[in-house]
Design a protein around this motif. Structure first.
Motif: not given
Length: 169
Positions: A49-52, A89-91, A94-97, A99-109
């Motif tokens: 439900l959260d994903t939807k 976004y908290n709720e 999208a994206p979740t926190l 997901e955004s942390v993972d995204e920035l780390i993949k970009k080299g943060a």
């Protein structure tokens, strides 16, 4: 020596888009309340439900909150200069926190500062959930410094609000 690459994530509350069935949101909030009361992990049904809800199609007309946060984010991104940047976004959105942390780390943060638009003390998202998420993420990313720019200096918040009042006086 590895160079420091800065990242910033702006976290907003998140809104329910127009057109999203209310029964989805009602069921999601009921399951969330039960989970929190029992101190349990998210069930498969709650996750679905959260994903939807988070993935529900949005436009500035159906989700003015998201459009507003994105406008603030665009200005903040310019003001910060050369940093990796993401929104989370908290709720409800999208994206979740995570997901955004993972995204920035993949970009080299290597150093990520999280800041929220929720300025006042006492909010469960800003005082409990965001710190819990960051505490959960730190062991997963031991080479990355995750900081939370909280609490806000309430004198600065009041000053900003005072300037806003003056604009309309």
């Amino acid at each position: 020596m590895m160079s420091k690459k800065l990242g910033v994530i702006l976290v907003g509350h998140g809104g329910i888009p127009k057109g999203c069935p209310q029964e989805l949101v009602t069921r999601l909030k009921r399951l969330e309340g039960q989970r929190r009361a029992a101190n349990q992990p998210m069930s498969a049904e709650e996750l679905d439900l959260d994903t939807k809800v988070r993935q529900w199609p949005r436009t500035p007309e159906t989700d003015p909150y998201q459009a507003g946060l994105e406008a603030v984010a665009a200005q903040l991104r310019v003001n910060l200069g050369d940093v990796l940047f993401a929104v989370a976004y908290n709720e409800f959105c999208a994206p979740t926190l995570e997901e955004s942390v993972d995204e920035l780390i993949k970009k080299g943060a290597t150093h990520i500062t999280v800041v929220t638009t929720m300025f006042t003390p006492g909010g469960s998202h800003s005082e409990v959930e965001i710190p819990e998420i960051l505490d959960h993420l730190r062991p997963q990313y031991p080479g990355v410094e995750l900081r939370y720019a909280w609490p806000f200096d309430l004198q600065l918040v009041a000053s900003t609000l005072g300037e806003q009042v003056k604009r309309f006086s």
